[in-house]
Write an enzyme that holds these catalytic residues in place. Structure first.
Site, PDB file in Angstrom:
ATOM      1  N   CYS A 182      35.600 -18.940 -39.681  1.00 38.69           N
ATOM      2  CA  CYS A 182      36.154 -20.284 -39.654  1.00 38.69           C
ATOM      3  C   CYS A 182      37.464 -20.229 -40.432  1.00 38.69           C
ATOM      4  O   CYS A 182      37.490 -19.753 -41.567  1.00 38.69           O
ATOM      5  CB  CYS A 182      35.097 -21.157 -40.310  1.00 38.69           C
ATOM      6  SG  CYS A 182      35.580 -22.748 -40.799  1.00 38.69           S
ATOM      7  N   ASP A 235      21.890  -7.683  -2.065  1.00 41.13           N
ATOM      8  CA  ASP A 235      20.857  -7.055  -1.224  1.00 41.13           C
ATOM      9  C   ASP A 235      21.276  -5.654  -0.792  1.00 41.13           C
ATOM     10  O   ASP A 235      20.430  -4.843  -0.421  1.00 41.13           O
ATOM     11  CB  ASP A 235      20.609  -7.909   0.024  1.00 41.13           C
ATOM     12  CG  ASP A 235      19.905  -9.211  -0.336  1.00 41.13           C
ATOM     13  OD1 ASP A 235      19.091  -9.197  -1.281  1.00 41.13           O
ATOM     14  OD2 ASP A 235      20.192 -10.244   0.308  1.00 41.13           O
ATOM     15  N   LYS A 286      39.797   6.454  -6.899  1.00 39.76           N
ATOM     16  CA  LYS A 286      40.135   5.261  -6.118  1.00 39.76           C
ATOM     17  C   LYS A 286      40.293   5.623  -4.635  1.00 39.76           C
ATOM     18  O   LYS A 286      41.002   6.581  -4.304  1.00 39.76           O
ATOM     19  CB  LYS A 286      41.432   4.662  -6.662  1.00 39.76           C
ATOM     20  CG  LYS A 286      41.806   3.356  -6.021  1.00 39.76           C
ATOM     21  CD  LYS A 286      43.139   2.857  -6.562  1.00 39.76           C
ATOM     22  CE  LYS A 286      43.636   1.722  -5.690  1.00 39.76           C
ATOM     23  NZ  LYS A 286      45.066   1.557  -5.780  1.00 39.76           N
ATOM     24  N   PRO A 296      16.782  -2.385  -4.444  1.00 40.82           N
ATOM     25  CA  PRO A 296      15.380  -2.756  -4.654  1.00 40.82           C
ATOM     26  C   PRO A 296      15.248  -4.274  -4.778  1.00 40.82           C
ATOM     27  O   PRO A 296      16.148  -4.921  -5.322  1.00 40.82           O
ATOM     28  CB  PRO A 296      15.016  -2.084  -5.983  1.00 40.82           C
ATOM     29  CG  PRO A 296      16.270  -1.589  -6.585  1.00 40.82           C
ATOM     30  CD  PRO A 296      17.362  -1.642  -5.571  1.00 40.82           C
ATOM     31  N   ASP A 297      14.151  -4.845  -4.274  1.00 44.30           N
ATOM     32  CA  ASP A 297      13.903  -6.279  -4.419  1.00 44.30           C
ATOM     33  C   ASP A 297      13.076  -6.490  -5.690  1.00 44.30           C
ATOM     34  O   ASP A 297      11.898  -6.118  -5.750  1.00 44.30           O
ATOM     35  CB  ASP A 297      13.181  -6.825  -3.188  1.00 44.30           C
ATOM     36  CG  ASP A 297      13.149  -8.341  -3.204  1.00 44.30           C
ATOM     37  OD1 ASP A 297      12.792  -8.923  -4.258  1.00 44.30           O
ATOM     38  OD2 ASP A 297      13.501  -8.953  -2.183  1.00 44.30           O
ATOM     39  N   PHE A 301      13.502 -17.818  -6.978  1.00 46.09           N
ATOM     40  CA  PHE A 301      14.469 -18.772  -6.452  1.00 46.09           C
ATOM     41  C   PHE A 301      14.793 -18.388  -5.016  1.00 46.09           C
ATOM     42  O   PHE A 301      14.567 -17.239  -4.618  1.00 46.09           O
ATOM     43  CB  PHE A 301      15.748 -18.784  -7.305  1.00 46.09           C
ATOM     44  CG  PHE A 301      15.691 -19.777  -8.434  1.00 46.09           C
ATOM     45  CD1 PHE A 301      14.845 -19.580  -9.506  1.00 46.09           C
ATOM     46  CD2 PHE A 301      16.474 -20.932  -8.401  1.00 46.09           C
ATOM     47  CE1 PHE A 301      14.773 -20.505 -10.543  1.00 46.09           C
ATOM     48  CE2 PHE A 301      16.419 -21.859  -9.433  1.00 46.09           C
ATOM     49  CZ  PHE A 301      15.568 -21.650 -10.495  1.00 46.09           C
ATOM     50  N   LYS A 320       9.243 -16.724   1.685  1.00 47.91           N
ATOM     51  CA  LYS A 320       9.577 -15.904   0.499  1.00 47.91           C
ATOM     52  C   LYS A 320       8.495 -16.010  -0.562  1.00 47.91           C
ATOM     53  O   LYS A 320       8.143 -15.020  -1.206  1.00 47.91           O
ATOM     54  CB  LYS A 320      10.925 -16.343  -0.104  1.00 47.91           C
ATOM     55  CG  LYS A 320      12.120 -15.728   0.600  1.00 47.91           C
ATOM     56  CD  LYS A 320      13.458 -16.150  -0.004  1.00 47.91           C
ATOM     57  CE  LYS A 320      14.576 -15.833   0.980  1.00 47.91           C
ATOM     58  NZ  LYS A 320      15.869 -16.372   0.599  1.00 47.91           N
ATOM     59  N   LYS A 374       6.759 -12.470  -1.416  1.00 49.06           N
ATOM     60  CA  LYS A 374       7.047 -11.875  -2.731  1.00 49.06           C
ATOM     61  C   LYS A 374       5.956 -12.200  -3.743  1.00 49.06           C
ATOM     62  O   LYS A 374       6.095 -11.877  -4.929  1.00 49.06           O
ATOM     63  CB  LYS A 374       8.427 -12.335  -3.215  1.00 49.06           C
ATOM     64  CG  LYS A 374       9.556 -12.001  -2.201  1.00 49.06           C
ATOM     65  CD  LYS A 374      10.924 -12.067  -2.825  1.00 49.06           C
ATOM     66  CE  LYS A 374      12.031 -11.963  -1.785  1.00 49.06           C
ATOM     67  NZ  LYS A 374      13.338 -11.650  -2.353  1.00 49.06           N
TER      68      LYS A 374
HETATM   69  N1  CTP Z   1      15.814 -11.117  -5.408  1.00 51.91           N
HETATM   70  C1  CTP Z   1      15.538 -10.000  -6.175  1.00 51.91           C
HETATM   71  N2  CTP Z   1      16.012  -8.784  -5.795  1.00 51.91           N
HETATM   72  C2  CTP Z   1      16.771  -8.647  -4.682  1.00 51.91           C
HETATM   73  C3  CTP Z   1      17.059  -9.776  -3.892  1.00 51.91           C
HETATM   74  C4  CTP Z   1      16.569 -11.008  -4.295  1.00 51.91           C
HETATM   75  O1  CTP Z   1      14.854 -10.132  -7.203  1.00 51.91           O
HETATM   76  N3  CTP Z   1      17.231  -7.436  -4.358  1.00 51.91           N
HETATM   77  C5  CTP Z   1      15.224 -12.404  -5.822  1.00 51.91           C
HETATM   78  C6  CTP Z   1      16.226 -13.431  -6.268  1.00 51.91           C
HETATM   79  O2  CTP Z   1      16.458 -13.341  -7.665  1.00 51.91           O
HETATM   80  C7  CTP Z   1      15.505 -14.739  -5.905  1.00 51.91           C
HETATM   81  C8  CTP Z   1      14.707 -14.365  -4.675  1.00 51.91           C
HETATM   82  O3  CTP Z   1      14.586 -12.935  -4.701  1.00 51.91           O
HETATM   83  O4  CTP Z   1      14.568 -15.102  -6.912  1.00 51.91           O
HETATM   84  C9  CTP Z   1      15.292 -14.769  -3.367  1.00 51.91           C
HETATM   85  O5  CTP Z   1      16.616 -14.330  -3.273  1.00 51.91           O
HETATM   86  P1  CTP Z   1      17.502 -14.730  -1.991  1.00 51.91           P
HETATM   87  O6  CTP Z   1      18.856 -14.129  -2.150  1.00 51.91           O
HETATM   88  O7  CTP Z   1      17.387 -16.196  -1.714  1.00 51.91           O
HETATM   89  O8  CTP Z   1      16.705 -14.050  -0.787  1.00 51.91           O
HETATM   90  P2  CTP Z   1      16.483 -12.580  -0.349  1.00 51.91           P
HETATM   91  O9  CTP Z   1      15.086 -12.201  -0.684  1.00 51.91           O
HETATM   92  O10 CTP Z   1      17.561 -11.680  -0.826  1.00 51.91           O
HETATM   93  O11 CTP Z   1      16.543 -12.736   1.220  1.00 51.91           O
HETATM   94  P3  CTP Z   1      17.766 -13.265   2.147  1.00 51.91           P
HETATM   95  O12 CTP Z   1      19.040 -12.868   1.430  1.00 51.91           O
HETATM   96  O13 CTP Z   1      17.554 -12.541   3.409  1.00 51.91           O
HETATM   97  O14 CTP Z   1      17.595 -14.744   2.254  1.00 51.91           O
END
Ligand code: CTP
Length: 389
Positions: free
Chosen positions: A142, A266, A276, A293-294, A312, A326, A330
């Site tokens: 400060c 995704d 570059k 990975p999801d 979400f 979803k 999931k």
């Molecule tokens: N999510 C995740 N990992 C990813 C993709 C998504 O954890 N690789 C999670 C997001 O944080 C969110 C949820 O999955 O809680 C849905 O994300 P969204 O982008 O709405 O959908 P996707 O599952 O990616 O499918 P799409 O893009 O085909 O709608």
């Protein structure tokens, strides 16, 4: 954002720190609906005078001696910041201060010559021994005009910790992992693939959860929205979807709730070029991408006991059908869907309008609200549903 209606906070401002700290702090406290009484120590009054304080808080200013003589009661929280050595000593020796029942937060202010780790440890020991809470200074200082610099917690940090102290505490002891922000998928040292998320919804969730007593691990991508300075929020910065996956899977087991609201890419480039990528002569350029990975799916299908799981869904069409799909695919307990094409909902705005899909088929439509209010409603539902498990 009104959270403090009906609650009373006493702010004791001490010494020259009153020059840089008191106005922003009182203003943010009053803005939440709190009734703020300001007490200025003798040294602070030499610098600013009582009218300054009463204009800020809307109440007559109390002197520090008045508190000592009349007792310190009737408040929901007391904040002493910046607090000099002398004031801390006087508080420790005063029967009036030792009888205080509400939370007392003390933000010491140290001059550069006294600022070292041992001094902070000693202050922590003195303050904690009375059941009070130390607000340590981060990197912030400060600047007191001609008087130089003081090492003291920022007004923002003091505000946030006060809101934690007066919070409902209905998430006390709960550990919540939140993912937020975009991820950045590097193609070369200069370029990357990302999206429009600012991370603001996840930050609102983290902040409201911390105000309600939770400890939050905030796994976040490169964000443009600031993370509130609250001790109970531990930021874990990551860059790519793969980094976010690894950090989340490593940490999530240790939490009772996981709220995954990051806008995870995704797809990521198949190959990273260390140098570059130069432009060629063709009119088009194709970047080959592979799936990431999801994370939500991986947490939803974790072996053994997993945290209560909130996902979400950002949708632009068929919101209900996509969200229900979803939620099931999931294996979430709750899924909050928003239509990103609606004004006032989605990326880079202060409001959101979500529909919450609950395991078992119930659907709850929330009105458009500030992201903090949406966060509160989501946390209410988490508490309600967790108690059913
Ligand atoms: N999510 C995740 N990992 C990813 C993709 C998504 O954890 N690789 C999670 C997001 O944080 C969110 C949820 O999955 O809680 C849905 O994300 P969204 O982008 O709405 O959908 P996707 O599952 O990616 O499918 P799409 O893009 O085909 O709608």
């Amino acid at each position: 954002m009104v959270r403090g209606i009906g609650l009373k906070v006493l702010l004791v401002a001490d010494g020259a720190g009153v020059l840089c700290h008191t106005a922003p702090l009182v203003t943010s406290l009053v803005r939440t609906g709190l009734s703020v009484r300001l007490s200025l120590t003798a040294s602070a009054q030499i610098l600013v005078g009582p009218y300054y304080g009463s204009m800020l808080s809307g109440h007559p200013v109390l002197s520090f001696e008045e508190l000592d003589e009349n007792g310190v009661s009737g408040y929901d929280a007391i904040l002493v910041v910046p607090a000099s050595d002398k004031t801390i000593k006087e508080m420790c020796e005063s029967p009036a201060w030792n009888g205080v029942r509400c939370p007392v937060l003390v933000g010491p202010g140290l001059l550069p010559k006294d600022d070292n780790a041992d001094a902070w440890d000693e202050l922590d020991a003195t303050i904690s021994a009375r059941g009070w809470k130390l607000i340590p200074a981060g990197i912030e200082t400060c600047t007191m005009g001609a008087l130089g610099e003081l090492r003291v917690a920022s007004a923002e940090r003091c505000f946030e910790e006060t809101m934690v102290a007066i919070g409902k505490n209905d998430l006390k002891g709960k550990r919540i992992l939140i993912t937020t922000g975009p991820t950045a998928e590097d193609a070369d040292p200069v370029r990357f693939v990302t999206n429009r998320s600012t991370g603001r919804m996840g930050v609102a969730l983290a902040r409201m959860a911390a105000w309600r007593g939770a400890f939050v691990t905030l796994v976040h991508g490169p964000m443009s929205w600031p993370i509130p300075q609250i001790n109970a929020i531990r930021p874990v910065p990551v860059r790519s979807a793969n980094d976010m996956y690894k950090a989340t899977m490593e940490l999530v087991q240790d939490h009772q709730v996981a709220i995954l609201c990051a806008a995870v890419a995704d797809y990521t480039p198949v190959e990273y070029s260390d140098i570059k990528i130069k432009k060629g002569h063709d009119a088009t350029f194709a970047l080959l991408l592979k799936r990431t990975p999801d994370i939500l799916d991986a947490v939803g299908h974790m072996p053994g006991k997993r945290p209560f799981l909130v996902g979400f869904a950002a949708e632009s069409d068929h919101v209900h059908a996509n969200a229900q799909a979803k939620l099931q695919a999931k294996n979430c307990d709750m899924l909050c869907a928003n239509d990103v094409t609606k004004p006032g909902s989605g990326f880079a705005v202060g409001t959101n309008q979500v529909t919450v899909f609950l395991r078992g088929g119930e659907v709850r439509e929330l009105p458009q609200m500030s992201k903090e209010d949406v966060a509160e409603k989501i946390l209410d539902m988490v508490i309600e549903r967790m108690s059913l498990i």
